[in-house]
Design a protein around this motif. Structure first.
Motif, PDB file in Angstrom:
ATOM      1  N   ARG A 104       9.947  -7.378  -5.922  1.00  0.00           N
ATOM      2  CA  ARG A 104       9.205  -6.730  -4.831  1.00  0.00           C
ATOM      3  C   ARG A 104       8.555  -5.451  -5.331  1.00  0.00           C
ATOM      4  O   ARG A 104       7.374  -5.199  -5.096  1.00  0.00           O
ATOM      5  CB  ARG A 104      10.129  -6.426  -3.661  1.00  0.00           C
ATOM      6  CG  ARG A 104       9.946  -7.381  -2.491  1.00  0.00           C
ATOM      7  CD  ARG A 104      10.579  -6.901  -1.205  1.00  0.00           C
ATOM      8  NE  ARG A 104      11.964  -6.485  -1.336  1.00  0.00           N
ATOM      9  CZ  ARG A 104      12.353  -5.219  -1.303  1.00  0.00           C
ATOM     10  NH1 ARG A 104      11.453  -4.258  -1.169  1.00  0.00           N
ATOM     11  NH2 ARG A 104      13.641  -4.922  -1.412  1.00  0.00           N
ATOM     12  N   ARG A 134      10.325  -0.296  -1.519  1.00  0.00           N
ATOM     13  CA  ARG A 134      10.580   0.720  -0.502  1.00  0.00           C
ATOM     14  C   ARG A 134      11.288   1.894  -1.173  1.00  0.00           C
ATOM     15  O   ARG A 134      12.010   1.697  -2.157  1.00  0.00           O
ATOM     16  CB  ARG A 134      11.478   0.171   0.615  1.00  0.00           C
ATOM     17  CG  ARG A 134      10.976  -1.100   1.266  1.00  0.00           C
ATOM     18  CD  ARG A 134      12.076  -1.723   2.122  1.00  0.00           C
ATOM     19  NE  ARG A 134      13.252  -2.076   1.296  1.00  0.00           N
ATOM     20  CZ  ARG A 134      14.425  -2.464   1.811  1.00  0.00           C
ATOM     21  NH1 ARG A 134      14.605  -2.494   3.125  1.00  0.00           N
ATOM     22  NH2 ARG A 134      15.435  -2.792   1.015  1.00  0.00           N
ATOM     23  N   GLN A 180       5.591  -4.050  -3.309  1.00  0.00           N
ATOM     24  CA  GLN A 180       6.234  -4.095  -1.989  1.00  0.00           C
ATOM     25  C   GLN A 180       7.506  -3.240  -1.952  1.00  0.00           C
ATOM     26  O   GLN A 180       8.316  -3.391  -1.040  1.00  0.00           O
ATOM     27  CB  GLN A 180       6.610  -5.540  -1.637  1.00  0.00           C
ATOM     28  CG  GLN A 180       5.464  -6.532  -1.764  1.00  0.00           C
ATOM     29  CD  GLN A 180       4.368  -6.240  -0.759  1.00  0.00           C
ATOM     30  OE1 GLN A 180       4.646  -6.108   0.433  1.00  0.00           O
ATOM     31  NE2 GLN A 180       3.137  -6.082  -1.225  1.00  0.00           N
ATOM     32  N   GLU A 216      15.229  -9.760   1.931  1.00  0.00           N
ATOM     33  CA  GLU A 216      14.592 -10.939   1.335  1.00  0.00           C
ATOM     34  C   GLU A 216      14.889 -12.183   2.186  1.00  0.00           C
ATOM     35  O   GLU A 216      15.679 -12.160   3.115  1.00  0.00           O
ATOM     36  CB  GLU A 216      15.074 -11.156  -0.112  1.00  0.00           C
ATOM     37  CG  GLU A 216      15.647  -9.925  -0.817  1.00  0.00           C
ATOM     38  CD  GLU A 216      14.616  -8.816  -1.075  1.00  0.00           C
ATOM     39  OE1 GLU A 216      13.463  -9.159  -1.357  1.00  0.00           O
ATOM     40  OE2 GLU A 216      14.970  -7.626  -0.956  1.00  0.00           O
ATOM     41  N   SER A 237       5.616  -6.098  -7.392  1.00  0.00           N
ATOM     42  CA  SER A 237       4.460  -6.630  -6.664  1.00  0.00           C
ATOM     43  C   SER A 237       3.928  -5.607  -5.658  1.00  0.00           C
ATOM     44  O   SER A 237       3.163  -5.937  -4.763  1.00  0.00           O
ATOM     45  CB  SER A 237       4.867  -7.900  -5.916  1.00  0.00           C
ATOM     46  OG  SER A 237       5.779  -7.556  -4.877  1.00  0.00           O
TER      47      SER A 237
END
Ligand code: FMN
Ligand code: SF4
Ligand code: FES
Lengths: 205, 809, 426
Positions: free
Chosen positions: C359, C366, C364, B130, C362
């Motif tokens: 993330r 992993r 994104q 991030e 959304s």
């Protein structure tokens, strides 16, 4: 040297007298300062520092720890929408979106005319009446997106001087966490919790 | 010796002091637990969580922070278990995810605990994809300190230092959680006299010193341990240099003195050593009246020749010497020997008529050490504002009062830095010291409690002049009162760095080396056996010397690192006097105002360029050490004095500082046995308080209370120093020079009203030695009828108590 | 069986007034305690009741009182910071029956030999604070507070204090710092408040609900209270029910009934009669429970056996339509927002977990993120147990781990389904 008017200083000393040690009065005094100027200014923090024998840096350190001391511009009406778990599950985010749209103010911002600020907040203890909204910390429960819009219009058109929880609940509320009992006449003036001993509450006639 | 308990660390048993913090106990027994927020001189807060270890308890092994856990008997600790390793690596990873990792451009790079521990405990590649936390890159939070909030790991060492140790919380945490940052208040810079300590204890490169930024890499630095040259507290320091330039001083933790801390004057005051204005060549006044560079031989011949003329024509006691209070003991001793023995004059003084009676300073008993403050139940400070004049002593007194619970009594005509932790604050009008002393000793009215506290030993009394206009006799009266108190010890307080050492070396008309009295015939006789001859009789002190010059009775003046025209309390008088001298010889680092008047000026090596000893306020002898060669042809004062002596009739045995040191250890009674070896390698690493084990204290000075009639004038003068004055160390160093305040006349609001003036109104103030036109500051902490004027900020109106004030339109 | 809410149910209009309180037997317990009992006897009754604290930690109140150090002054602090998401029970007690708590405070202060008590109410509760202040004022006027109460020579002052908006101030030592005018940062324990609390003086901190029970105990005896409810979960307890239920609200129940009876009985079941997917049994800090637990009894010990807790008594129900990642994010976001920032693992770890969840949500995410989340969690709460082992000063950090472990252990496939390239169930 005091920048506050005598009657305010009197109030301040009365607040200090509620505690065994001066420093404990910092938070109430910060509310008083915020009530006076509509937000917490550097001067306000300096004044509080004088009153309790701290450095302004120490007072700023305390004030900035808590979310209810507003050091940036904040509107006459602070509309807080709960988006924590229980309200989130029942559509708190939709209520927030509706209110942002109605006021033209994005989450965390204040309208140019200084009339209204909108913010999302974490749980305000109204989960049984989700989704919940506060205006100057006066509570409305069971708010639908549509009623959220109405509430904003009511505020902006009517410009109530004193904000009353019961009145808003009556007009725009729904499901409650529990029965509230009788109507209160004490309410908030400006974005500060309305509490008598701090001199931040007002009765409507 | 406190009670001890047995604990087991990683399977090995250890005996440690009961109640000690586990992290310290482990370290002292050979197990280093990584840490960031813990500092041995501050209360633990357990915030960084790096020092986690496992401690066995009733419910099995528990992870706890070793910095907050006191040891108890039978405690079983694991510092290397998998759980501990995992936890520590986890903490380190958490600290690094938002850290910029800009080590290559960071001042801390190479000496950074975060960097080091990442090497030894840290995880490798980053799992954090991030965006990092962002703040405006380094912002100045004062003239001396820069703050980089992106590097900060929020250990709160700096903020705790300010609140807990120095008592000026001007930097604090702001906001909370992931957004927490260290910051000042808008418009209120981090203007603390101790700000540099936060830079030193910052475990990363978040706080950096403007004076040091980007100057060097740790691995390029040479360092030597020494003693701070800026005041008589004598803090232990590490002098660090690169390419023949001093780059920084760091505090060294010495239990009895500075406990790791330094004041900013000490820390940043080194810059003058690198000044391009340092003297590089001897100077001799030529026929044209100007000073010209000369060879050493020419200069020495000229100096000796011109002195010889004075001695032939007017006699040896037409010659006088001033200075030595900023030199090493060795140089001071050689200076005294040259004057008293080789030249044969009794007129010599290390003080500039701004201190206390030399015999009082060298001989009053019983004497307090700084460390006595740790055990004191009552502390009396009746003297200079310690925060302005002896800053690290101020920290120790502050600790005694705020942390150790001593009753602190502060007596002064004006607010001092210690008032906020004082139990009793006593104000008196400048000039009415005797009255105040009478009231305190009688315990009048609201002074009753203070008086009662003084009956509670152990008492430590720090006694000196609150200002330069105050008669030094007052301090002796206070001392006389204190000596009557049960279990009371005295610390006579003057500021200039090695003034105690210089006096102990006999640089006073009334003293001989090793704290002997110059009026003690036996002492003189035994010294004469060593020196050949010792000038006796009643010599003149600084005041008398300046009078003597003005009256033409003294014609030749030697200055050893002294600048009376700048530093004497009455600069005008000193200047006038020096005009009259026919020969002035100056040994100095700079061409000072006084040196400009000299016929011959010798460039001397200064601090960090010479080896020797100094003696601090408690009589503690400590080493100063050499790290640099010094500028141009500058030489050691000791050698210069020896060469002069040889040209004036023969050696004084000052062939080297070490040779002089040996002589001191042999002939100076209080210094007997205090050798360099002992200080460098023996039990003397923290210094030795004289008289040491082998030494003796021939002089026993008994202060007597004298009643000083109160000044009658409508306004009396409180003339006191501020830390950043116009002294050499400040004036010639860019970092500190800009910090010295504007001089002003400070008045109590009531007095201001009486004179019809207010803040910033222009006034003319006139005193015994001149007048000045300044603006007014209001100060309601002043005793009424007292005018406070800061000393040595470029204004001098003399030291007379009585002043006159008129408003100017 | 109601102990706490009987009056407010019977007198909706004015249960909060002195008049109504008196008229329904209010302040008789106070007379009994002050006039007929010694402080020790009062303490004994509270011990005998075996009540466990209602603030979250569930520590036996009588035992805690026993730890109060002897030195003077000593303080009583009422914890009305109620901020645990899902919790709104104390608000009802403060608004609807403030005198009940005030009487509990006076009796407890008498038992503890305390002469100054503080009621710390969260800043977002101005209305409850106004009601409590009015009750306190009425008590002063009636001579039930102030000097020489009921002529017994016992003095007590009560100060009502508003918080400033910080969940962490519910943690008792953070609350004390806040009350001292400092940042609401939890303190290292030991020393515990009972030894070194407010102004470093001996202090008892109790929850609003805990103290509201005291008048009843004095009137009916601790034994009577102990007779209610199963072992280890004595007395009645106020539960806050919210989320996807038909009838949300506060319910005073005798513990021991099953989750099914509570959620489907009192709560009227799930809105739109959907399936229940999971619920938070004791406030946002608590690990979640699942349909197979519906017939487990609601007791402190049974919750412990299921590696969770009854905590603050907040039950948040989620139905089959709930996006659990979104729900978990909401809770993690809360803790990240409320972290005081002292401890590295909590300050950095909670917001790191929040951002990873964002993330994933959304699109994104992993593949490694799920194990990463678990490992970050493990570095805050080693072993991922409940009650948690901690690398932190207080349990807030470890609390943020509960939703993570709850969804990753139970709904891993659902989470994986949101990660590009990782097919669900594989
Ligand atoms: C992060 C955190 C938040 C807490 N919030 C509250 C709270 O809002 N109200 C409360 O009464 N107790 C809260 N507690 C528990 C208090 O620390 C304390 O245990 C309790 O107030 C003691 O009262 P009791 O024994 O009557 O339950 C919280 C604890 C933690 C760790
Ligand atoms: S765990 Fe989090 S909230 Fe608790 S003390 Fe540490 S940083 Fe603060
Ligand atoms: S050193 Fe122990 S927590 Fe930081």
């Amino acid at each position: 040297m005091s920048r506050w008017p005598p009657e305010t200083m009197e109030r301040a000393h009365a607040i200090i007298a509620r505690y065994p040690e001066k420093r404990s009065a910092v938070m109430p005094l910060l509310y008083l300062a915020q009530h006076l100027e509509g937000r917490l200014t550097d001067d306000g923090m300096r004044q509080v520092a004088d009153l309790v024998d701290l450095t302004p840096a120490q007072v700023q350190s305390v004030a900035s720890f808590y979310t209810m001391y507003k050091r940036d511009e904040v509107g006459t009406y602070l509309v807080s929408v709960c988006t924590s778990i229980s309200c989130m599950l029942l559509g708190g985010e939709d209520v927030l979106a509706a209110i942002e749209d109605e006021t033209g103010v994005r989450d965390g911002e204040t309208r140019a005319d200084g009339l209204v600020s909108v913010e999302h907040v974490e749980c305000i203890g109204a989960c049984g009446g989700a989704p919940a909204v506060q205006v100057n910390y006066e509570l409305v429960e069971g708010v639908t997106p549509e009623n959220g819009r109405k509430l904003c219009r009511w505020l902006l058109d009517g410009r109530p001087r004193v904000v009353l929880g019961d009145e808003m609940q009556e007009l725009f509320g729904g499901q409650r966490s529990f029965d509230w009992g009788p109507v209160e006449r004490e309410g908030a003036v400006g974005p500060v919790p309305a509490f008598g001993p701090y001199g931040t509450a007002e009765e409507i006639r | 010796m406190s009670e001890r308990v047995t604990i087991t660390i990683d399977g090995r048993e250890h005996e440690v002091p009961a109640g000690e913090l586990l992290i310290k106990a482990a370290q002292d027994t050979g197990t280093y637990v990584p840490r960031f927020c813990w500092h041995p001189r501050m209360k633990p807060v357990g915030m960084c969580r790096m020092c986690l270890v496992e401690v066995e308890g009733p419910r099995g092994r528990m992870l706890t922070t070793s910095c907050t856990m006191p040891v108890n008997d039978g405690m079983v600790v694991h510092t290397e278990s998998d759980v501990v390793k995992k936890a520590q690596e986890g903490v380190l990873e958490f600290l690094l995810i938002n850290h910029p990792l800009d080590c290559p451009v960071c001042d801390r790079g190479g000496e950074c605990p975060l960097q080091d521990q990442t090497m030894s405990y840290g995880p490798g590649e980053s799992r954090f994809v991030e965006e990092k936390r962002h703040f405006e890159k380094p912002i100045p939070i004062s003239d001396l300190v820069m703050l980089d909030r992106e590097r900060c790991i929020l250990c709160a060492r700096c903020t705790r230092f300010c609140e807990e140790i120095s008592g000026d919380p001007l930097i604090e945490f702001k906001d909370r959680g992931n957004g927490t940052q260290v910051l000042t208040f808008p418009g209120e810079p981090f203007s603390s006299y101790f700000s540099g300590n936060t830079v030193q204890i910052c475990p990363v490169g978040a706080l950096t010193a403007t004076a040091y930024r980007f100057r060097a890499r740790p691995w390029d630095l040479e360092a030597v341990e020494s003693t701070c040259p800026h005041c008589s507290v004598g803090c232990r320091i590490s002098v660090q240099a690169s390419q023949n330039q001093v780059l920084r001083f760091l505090g060294v933790d010495s239990e009895p003195t500075n406990q790791g801390w330094l004041c900013d004057k000490g820390r940043f005051g080194f810059e003058y050593l690198n000044s391009s204005e340092r003297l590089q060549m001897p100077l001799v006044r030529g026929a044209d009246g100007g000073l010209h560079e000369a060879t050493w031989a020419e200069a020495l011949d000229a100096a000796a020749g011109r002195l010889a003329v004075v001695i032939d024509q007017k006699g040896a006691d037409a010659v006088a010497g001033l200075g030595g209070a900023r030199s090493t003991n060795e140089a001071a001793y050689a200076f005294g020997k040259l004057l008293r023995s080789r030249i044969g004059t009794p007129h010599l003084d290390a003080q500039l008529d701004d201190g206390l009676d030399p015999q009082f300073l060298a001989g009053v008993e019983p004497r307090a050490t700084i460390d006595d403050l740790e055990r004191a139940s009552t502390v009396l400070v009746w003297g200079p504002d310690l925060k302005e004049e002896l800053p690290v002593l101020y920290l120790r007194v502050r600790r005694a009062a705020a942390e150790l619970g001593a009753t602190l009594i502060v007596v002064n005509p004006r607010a001092t830095g210690l008032d906020d932790v004082a139990t009793h604050v006593v104000r008196y009008r400048a000039g009415d010291g005797s009255g105040a002393l009478r009231r305190l000793s009688a315990g009048d009215g609201e002074l009753a409690a203070a008086r009662a506290a003084l009956a509670e030993g152990p008492v430590v009394a720090i006694v000196g002049r609150t200002g330069l206009a105050e008669p030094s006799a007052l301090a002796e009266s206070v001392a006389a009162f204190v000596r009557e108190l049960p279990d009371a010890r005295l610390m006579p307080a003057v500021r200039r760095s090695n003034v105690y050492g210089a006096l102990d070396m006999g640089l006073s008309p009334s003293l001989l080396p090793g704290r002997a009295s110059a009026f003690d015939d036996a002492a003189r006789a035994s010294l004469a056996e060593q020196w050949g001859s010792v000038a006796g009789g009643s010599g003149r002190g600084a005041g008398g010397i300046i009078e003597g010059l003005a009256a033409g009775l003294i014609d030749g003046l030697l200055l050893l690192g002294a600048d009376p025209m700048q530093d004497a309390p009455d600069t005008a008088r000193a200047a006038a006097a020096m005009q009259r001298a026919s020969v002035v010889i100056a040994i100095d680092l700079f061409l000072t105002a006084s040196a400009e008047q000299a016929d011959v000026v010798f460039p001397a090596l200064g601090f960090a360029e010479v080896e020797g000893t100094v003696t601090n306020i408690e009589g503690r002898v400590q080493k100063v050490n050499r790290l640099l060669p010094g500028p141009g042809q500058a030489r050691e004062a000791v050698e210069i004095l020896e060469d002069l002596a040889r040209r004036l009739g023969g050696s004084i045995g000052a062939t080297s500082a070490e040779a002089v040191a040996k002589e001191i250890a042999a002939v100076a009674p209080a210094y007997r046995g205090v050798t360099w070896d002992l200080l460098d390698w023996g039990d003397g690493r923290d210094g030795i308080v004289v008289p040491g084990p082998e030494g003796s204290q021939p002089l026993g000075f008994v202060p007597v209370a004298r009643d000083i009639p109160a000044a009658s004038a409508d306004l009396t003068l409180h003339l006191a120093r501020t830390l950043y004055d116009h002294g050499t160390a400040v004036r010639r160093g860019p970092s500190l020079a800009k910090l010295s305040p504007e001089p002003a006349v400070h008045l109590h609001p009531d007095d201001a009203r009486r004179y019809g003036v207010g803040t910033d109104s222009p006034v003319r103030i006139s005193g015994s030695g001149g007048e000045a036109e300044l603006t007014v500051r209001l100060d309601d902490s002043l005793a009424r009828g007292t005018v406070y004027l800061p000393f040595n900020l470029g204004v001098s109106i003399g030291t007379g108590l009585e002043v006159r004030l008129e408003a100017m339109s | 069986m109601t102990i706490l809410t009987g009056r407010m149910e019977a007198h909706r209009a004015d249960s909060h007034t002195m008049a109504r309180y008196r008229e329904t037997g209010g302040y008789t317990a106070l007379r009994k305690a002050l006039l007929e009992m010694t402080p020790e006897q009062v303490h004994e009754e509270v011990k005998a009741s075996n009540i466990r604290g209602r603030g979250g930690a569930g520590f036996p109140t009588g035992v805690k009182w026993g730890f109060l150090a002897a030195s003077e002054p000593r303080y009583l602090v009422v914890n009305g910071d109620e901020s645990e998401p899902g919790t709104f029970k104390d608000r009802q007690l403060l608004e609807r029956d403030p005198h009940q708590m005030v009487e509990g405070i006076i009796i407890s202060a008498y038992a503890l030999n305390v002469h100054h008590a503080f009621v710390y109410i969260r800043g977002e509760y101005p209305r409850p604070a106004r009601r409590v202040q009015r009750a306190v004022d009425e008590a002063y006027e009636a001579g039930l507070l102030g000097r020489d109460i009921l002529g017994t020579g016992f003095d007590l002052d009560v100060t009502v204090h508003l918080g400033g908006g910080a969940y962490i101030c519910g943690e008792e030592t953070a609350l004390l710092n806040s009350l001292e005018g400092r940042r609401g940062e939890p303190r290292i324990k030991p020393p515990f408040p009972a030894v070194e609390g407010l102004y470093a003086k001996p202090t008892i901190v109790n929850n609003v609900e805990t103290l509201s029970n005291v008048p009843w105990m004095i009137l009916n005896g601790g034994a009577a209270y102990d007779a209610i409810g199963p072992e280890g979960s004595k007395g009645t307890r106020l539960f806050s029910l919210s989320g996807h239920v038909k009838r949300p609200g506060n319910y005073e129940i005798e513990m021991g009934l099953t989750w099914r009876d509570f959620i489907y009985g009192h709560g009227g079941g799930i809105r739109g009669d959907r399936e229940i997917k999971t619920w938070i049994p004791g406030g946002a800090s608590a690990p979640w429970l699942f349909p197979e637990h519906l017939d487990e009894p609601i007791t402190i010990d049974d919750a412990g056996r299921l590696d969770t807790m009854l905590g603050s008594g907040a039950v948040v129900v989620m139905d089959e339509t709930t996006n659990v990642v979104k729900a978990a994010l909401s809770v993690v976001k809360f803790f990240a927002h409320e972290s005081c920032g002292q401890c590295t693992p909590c300050r950095e770890g909670t917001s790191w977990m929040q951002r990873v969840l964002e993330r994933i949500l959304s699109g994104q995410g992993r593949a490694m993120d799920l194990d990463l989340l678990l490992d970050i969690s493990d570095n805050i709460s080693p072993g991922l147990r409940w009650p948690p082992a901690m690398t932190t000063i207080c349990p807030l950090g470890p609390s943020a781990v509960s939703p993570i472990t709850s969804i990753l252990r139970r709904f891993r496939d659902e989470v994986e389904a949101m990660i590009p390239g990782v097919s669900a169930g594989v």
